[in-house]
Design an enzyme around this catalytic site. Structure first.
Site, mmCIF file in Angstrom:
data_model
loop_
_atom_site.group_PDB
_atom_site.id
_atom_site.type_symbol
_atom_site.label_atom_id
_atom_site.label_comp_id
_atom_site.label_asym_id
_atom_site.label_seq_id
_atom_site.Cartn_x
_atom_site.Cartn_y
_atom_site.Cartn_z
ATOM 1 N N ARG B 127 0.825 -1.231 0.000
ATOM 2 C CA ARG B 127 0.000 0.000 0.000
ATOM 3 C C ARG B 127 0.848 1.264 0.000
ATOM 4 O O ARG B 127 0.427 2.309 0.494
ATOM 5 C CB ARG B 127 -0.972 0.011 1.185
ATOM 6 C CG ARG B 127 -1.975 -1.135 1.167
ATOM 7 C CD ARG B 127 -3.163 -0.854 2.063
ATOM 8 N NE ARG B 127 -4.046 -2.014 2.144
ATOM 9 C CZ ARG B 127 -3.961 -2.949 3.096
ATOM 10 N NH1 ARG B 127 -3.067 -2.852 4.043
ATOM 11 N NH2 ARG B 127 -4.782 -3.964 3.072
ATOM 12 N N LYS B 149 1.745 11.330 -11.470
ATOM 13 C CA LYS B 149 0.915 10.415 -12.245
ATOM 14 C C LYS B 149 1.699 9.150 -12.538
ATOM 15 O O LYS B 149 2.786 9.202 -13.119
ATOM 16 C CB LYS B 149 0.499 11.060 -13.563
ATOM 17 C CG LYS B 149 -0.687 11.988 -13.442
ATOM 18 C CD LYS B 149 -1.202 12.316 -14.844
ATOM 19 C CE LYS B 149 -2.347 13.298 -14.781
ATOM 20 N NZ LYS B 149 -2.857 13.583 -16.144
ATOM 21 N N GLU B 191 7.469 19.458 -24.873
ATOM 22 C CA GLU B 191 6.835 19.694 -23.564
ATOM 23 C C GLU B 191 7.469 20.903 -22.867
ATOM 24 O O GLU B 191 6.809 21.602 -22.103
ATOM 25 C CB GLU B 191 6.942 18.445 -22.675
ATOM 26 C CG GLU B 191 6.225 17.213 -23.224
ATOM 27 C CD GLU B 191 4.719 17.159 -22.922
ATOM 28 O OE1 GLU B 191 4.212 18.042 -22.198
ATOM 29 O OE2 GLU B 191 4.057 16.230 -23.422
ATOM 30 N N LYS B 232 5.609 23.171 -14.076
ATOM 31 C CA LYS B 232 4.677 22.069 -13.832
ATOM 32 C C LYS B 232 4.363 21.959 -12.346
ATOM 33 O O LYS B 232 3.218 21.713 -11.956
ATOM 34 C CB LYS B 232 5.236 20.749 -14.373
ATOM 35 C CG LYS B 232 4.255 19.610 -14.156
ATOM 36 C CD LYS B 232 4.427 18.423 -15.065
ATOM 37 C CE LYS B 232 3.311 17.408 -14.814
ATOM 38 N NZ LYS B 232 3.462 16.183 -15.583
ATOM 39 N N GLU B 242 -5.895 16.661 -10.265
ATOM 40 C CA GLU B 242 -6.481 16.963 -11.562
ATOM 41 C C GLU B 242 -7.971 17.247 -11.503
ATOM 42 O O GLU B 242 -8.756 16.739 -12.299
ATOM 43 C CB GLU B 242 -6.225 15.796 -12.539
ATOM 44 C CG GLU B 242 -6.268 16.205 -13.980
ATOM 45 C CD GLU B 242 -5.701 15.127 -14.907
ATOM 46 O OE1 GLU B 242 -5.773 13.948 -14.567
ATOM 47 O OE2 GLU B 242 -5.166 15.485 -15.947
ATOM 48 N N ARG B 246 -5.055 21.752 -13.350
ATOM 49 C CA ARG B 246 -4.057 20.847 -13.889
ATOM 50 C C ARG B 246 -4.332 20.501 -15.353
ATOM 51 O O ARG B 246 -3.414 20.130 -16.096
ATOM 52 C CB ARG B 246 -3.996 19.585 -13.033
ATOM 53 C CG ARG B 246 -2.888 18.655 -13.414
ATOM 54 C CD ARG B 246 -2.546 17.717 -12.279
ATOM 55 N NE ARG B 246 -1.587 16.734 -12.726
ATOM 56 C CZ ARG B 246 -0.925 15.933 -11.912
ATOM 57 N NH1 ARG B 246 -1.113 15.989 -10.612
ATOM 58 N NH2 ARG B 246 -0.066 15.066 -12.382
ATOM 59 N N ASN B 250 -2.641 19.828 -20.377
ATOM 60 C CA ASN B 250 -3.040 19.078 -21.566
ATOM 61 C C ASN B 250 -3.046 19.936 -22.828
ATOM 62 O O ASN B 250 -3.526 19.493 -23.870
ATOM 63 C CB ASN B 250 -4.427 18.460 -21.356
ATOM 64 C CG ASN B 250 -4.386 17.380 -20.302
ATOM 65 O OD1 ASN B 250 -3.410 16.634 -20.207
ATOM 66 N ND2 ASN B 250 -5.423 17.310 -19.485
ATOM 67 N N HIS B 253 -2.627 18.360 -26.104
ATOM 68 C CA HIS B 253 -2.704 16.912 -25.900
ATOM 69 C C HIS B 253 -3.984 16.289 -26.448
ATOM 70 O O HIS B 253 -3.999 15.098 -26.749
ATOM 71 C CB HIS B 253 -2.547 16.576 -24.418
ATOM 72 C CG HIS B 253 -1.108 16.599 -23.968
ATOM 73 N ND1 HIS B 253 -0.315 17.721 -24.074
ATOM 74 C CD2 HIS B 253 -0.304 15.632 -23.443
ATOM 75 C CE1 HIS B 253 0.891 17.454 -23.606
ATOM 76 N NE2 HIS B 253 0.926 16.201 -23.219
ATOM 77 N N HIS B 257 -3.101 13.400 -28.660
ATOM 78 C CA HIS B 257 -3.480 12.013 -28.376
ATOM 79 C C HIS B 257 -4.239 11.407 -29.542
ATOM 80 O O HIS B 257 -4.063 10.231 -29.867
ATOM 81 C CB HIS B 257 -4.344 11.953 -27.112
ATOM 82 C CG HIS B 257 -3.560 12.101 -25.843
ATOM 83 N ND1 HIS B 257 -4.126 12.532 -24.660
ATOM 84 C CD2 HIS B 257 -2.255 11.875 -25.562
ATOM 85 C CE1 HIS B 257 -3.205 12.570 -23.719
ATOM 86 N NE2 HIS B 257 -2.056 12.189 -24.247
ATOM 87 N N HIS B 272 5.066 10.718 -28.828
ATOM 88 C CA HIS B 272 4.178 11.580 -28.041
ATOM 89 C C HIS B 272 4.490 13.066 -28.215
ATOM 90 O O HIS B 272 3.598 13.872 -28.514
ATOM 91 C CB HIS B 272 4.253 11.178 -26.565
ATOM 92 C CG HIS B 272 3.454 12.058 -25.657
ATOM 93 N ND1 HIS B 272 2.072 12.032 -25.629
ATOM 94 C CD2 HIS B 272 3.825 13.012 -24.764
ATOM 95 C CE1 HIS B 272 1.637 12.917 -24.752
ATOM 96 N NE2 HIS B 272 2.667 13.529 -24.204
#
Lengths: 374, 374
Positions: B127, B149, B191, B232, B242, B246, B250, B253, B257, B272
Site C-alpha cells: 500500500r 501520475k 513539452e 509544472k 487533476e 491541472r 493538456n 494533448h 493524443h 508523443h
C-alpha cells in the site's frame, strides 16, 4: 423518519476525504436515494460475489435504477481466492468495458474480500473513481468499511498489494446480517470486542452485558456497530496511513495472523475473527507474563469471548502448530515488522492497550514454549 | 560544491508529500549520497529497461552500494508494451521477492514508461513504498517526474489504470541526455515549449533564442529543465489530483493524443512529443478560428517548433487520417471528457492558455474538415 432512514450516522473525519457511514436496517433497499444524494448524476459498477448476489444484488440494482443510476454488475466467485491479480484485472476490465468515468462509482456489495477487491479497483481505474461500500457482513461493517485499506493478496502473503483509498459513502445495512451464518457473525463480533479492549473499557463492559441482544438484532446491534465504527474512525483520523497509532487496531492480530497462516488460511479450520479472538487472549496473557497487566484481565477477556462462542485458546490448533519455533516463524513473516524488530500490541489491562516496539523475541518464544511446547 | 552537486534544485510543494528535484550533470554517479540523505538506512529495487540498463544501471548500482544501499535490479523490455498488467505483476512480484518493506524504496531509472510502471508498483506494494525517480529522457525530466501520475495501459486505452503517487526525490541527470537519440530529445523539447505557451510568455521568448544551446547542453539546458519543472510544479501544487487547473497541462494533448491513436501508437510514425507539437499548433490555430487569439501567435508557435525540428502540421499524418470524423472519433475517446462534453485547452495568445468547457463539437468538426477534408 421512514424505516429505511439510517438509525445512526458515523462521520469519518479525514479532511477533504471525510465521509459518512449510515447504519441501520433496510439501507440496501434505499441505496439509490442515499447514493444519489452524495453522488448525483452518476453511473455505477456493482461488484459483488455469487453468494451475496443471490441475497442482495437485485434489491440494490432496483433501488439504484429507481433513482436513475444505471449500473453494470460484476459478480466474482465468493472467497479469498478472488483477492488476486487475475480477478483484479478482470474487475478493472469490466469497469472499463462499461465506459465508466472518473466521476462515476464503484460499489462494493459484500464482505471484506469484495470491499478490498472493489476498493482497490476503484483506487486505480482512471487513477481513482468514486467508491461506495455496502458491507454485508459484521466484520466488513465494523472493520473493513472504515479506514480505507484496500488490496489483494500475493503469493508472498496476504494484502501485500493495495492502496489506502477512502469511500465516499458507506451503507451498513444491519438487517443484511440476518442472512449471515452464526459462525461468521461471531467471528465479526471478535473485532467489536477488540475496540473495547483497545481503549474503551466502558464499551467492553457494555458488551459483556449485551451480547445476546446484539446477536439477536435490534437496537443493541446497531449501537455495537456504530460504536465500533466510531472507535475505528477515531484511530484512523489520527493516523490515516498507518504511521503510528493505527497499529493499535492490530491488537490480537500478530498472534491471530500467525494462527491463520498455521491453518493455511483454511476457513474450515479457522476464520480471521477466530484467530483474532485467540490472539487477543494471548496478547493479554503475554502482557500478564511481562508483568504489565493482571492475569485477571486475560481471564475476563477469555470469559466474554467464550460466552460469545469464540475460541480463546490453542486447543483446536494443536495439530497445526508443530512447536513454538514454527509459530514464531509465522509471526516473523507478518508484515507489521519494522526492519526486523518485533512489534506487538500489548496491554496494561482491559481498554488500556499500547504499541510495544522491540519486544524481545526470547520473551515471545518463552511464552510460546509454555503454551505449545518446545 | 563538487561537480556532482545539483546545479539547480526545484522544490515541489505538496504539504507532507513535498519533495526536491535535483537537476544537473553527473547526478546518477552520485545517486547513493543523495538517496541516503533523504532516505537513510533503506534497501532498494532499481526498475529499469534493457536499453537504459546498458548505459546507466551499473553507475547507479555502484553509487548506491558505495552508500551502503543494497539493491535488487529489475530490468524490463524497453518500450510502451511494458506498461501492462503482466509486467506490473512481474515487477511487484520481484519487489516482494527481494523482501523489501514499506520504508524501502523503488527507484525508477529510465524514461516515462519506466517512471509510470515503477511508480505504480511503488504505490501499490504494501500500500505504498518510498519512490525515487531518476529520469533519463528529456520528456521524463520535464514532464513525468513532476506531478505523481503513475500507471499502465489497458486494452481500452492508455494510462487508464494507475495512481497519483509522489516520489520522495527526483534526480534529473542532464548529462544522461547526451546518450539520447536526437529525435527523442526534440520530442521532449515539445513539452518544454508547452510550459511557455501555457502561462510563461517570457520563457517562450527565451526558448526562441536559446534552442541551439539547450540542444547542445550546458547551462541553458539545465535552466530550461528547471524552469519546466518549476512551471509544472506550480500547476500541480494548485491541483494535485487533476480536479481543475491541472488540465492546462493538456495543452496540445487532445489533438496530440488523437494523432497518436491515428498512428496506432507506432513510434516509427509519431512519438508523443511530436503529437503534442502538432497539437499545440492546432490548438493555437483553432483558437484563432474561434476569434480568441491572433493567427500570428499560431504562426509564431509553429515557427519555433519547426526550428527545433518538430512536425507542426498534418502533412506527415495524411495517410493515417481518413477524414475529419475519424479524427473526431479519436478525440471523443480521449479520457479528458467530462460526461460527454468536449473539453479543450484553448489560448488567447502565447502564454495565455485557458480551460474551455463545452466546446461545440460542430466547431471542432468544421476546423478539422478545413484541415483534413470532409
Amino acid at each position: 423518519m421512514t424505516a429505511s432512514d439510517a438509525a445512526e450516522t458515523v462521520r469519518v473525519e479525514l479532511g477533504d476525504r471525510s465521509y459518512d457511514i449510515l447504519i441501520g436496517p433496510g439501507l440496501l433497499g434505499d441505496a439509490g436515494r442515499h447514493v444519489s444524494t452524495v453522488l448525483p448524476g452518476i453511473r455505477a459498477a456493482i461488484v459483488t460475489d455469487d453468494n451475496v448476489a443471490q441475497h442482495h444484488l437485485e434489491t440494490v440494482r432496483q433501488s439504484l435504477a429507481d433513482a436513475g443510476i444505471e449500473t453494470a454488475e460484476i459478480v466474482v466467485p465468493a472467497g479469498e481466492p478472488s483477492k488476486s491479480f487475475a480477478t483484479l484485472q478482470e474487475v478493472v476490465s469490466r469497469i472499463l468495458d462499461a465506459r465508466l468515468e472518473r466521476g462515476d462509482a464503484v460499489i462494493a456489495l459484500g464482505g471484506g474480500v469484495i470491499g478490498d477487491l472493489a476498493g482497490f479497483a476503484a483506487a486505480i481505474v482512471r487513477r481513482g473513481m468514486n467508491f461506495v461500500q455496502m458491507p454485508t457482513t459484521l466484520l466488513a461493517q465494523v472493520d473493513s468499511s472504515v479506514g480505507g485499506k484496500t488490496g489483494i493478496n500475493a503469493p508472498h502473503g496476504k494484502n501485500l498489494v493495495g492502496a489506502f483509498y477512502q469511500p465516499r459513502l458507506v451503507l451498513a445495512d444491519t438487517a443484511a446480517l440476518d442472512t449471515l451464518p452464526a459462525r461468521e457473525f461471531r467471528a465479526g463480533y471478535a473485532e467489536v470486542v477488540k475496540y473495547g479492549l483497545i481503549d474503551r473499557p466502558d464499551f467492553f463492559a457494555w458488551l459483556e452485558g449485551n451480547w445476546p441482544a446484539i446477536r439477536d438484532g435490534g437496537p443493541e446491534r446497531i449501537r455495537a456497530i456504530a460504536e465500533s465504527c466510531r472507535a475505528k474512525a477515531d484511530v484512523v483520523a489520527r493516523d490515516e496511513r498507518e504511521a503510528g497509532d493505527r497499529a493499535l487496531l492490530n491488537l490480537g492480530h500478530t498472534f491471530g495472523h500467525a494462527l491463520e497462516a498455521a491453518a493455511k488460511y483454511d476457513p474450515a479450520i479457522l476464520v480471521h475473527g477466530e484467530g483474532v479472538a485467540i490472539g487477543m487472549v494471548l496478547a493479554h496473557e503475554f502482557s500478564a507474563r511481562m508483568n504489565l497487566a493482571s492475569p485477571d484481565d486475560a481471564r475476563r477477556v477469555a470469559a466474554h469471548l467464550e460466552n460469545a462462542g469464540l475460541p480463546t485458546n490453542l486447543d483446536g490448533m494443536k495439530t497445526h502448530l508443530r512447536d513454538a519455533d514454527s509459530m514464531l516463524g509465522f509471526i516473523r513473516q507478518d508484515k507489521k515488522v519494522t526492519r526486523g524488530a518485533l512489534n506487538f500490541i500489548l496491554t496494561r489491562g482491559v481498554g488500556r492497550s499500547f504499541i510495544a516496539k522491540d519486544v524481545p523475541e526470547s520473551e515471545v518464544r518463552g511464552f510460546l514454549v509454555d503454551k505449545i511446547g518446545q
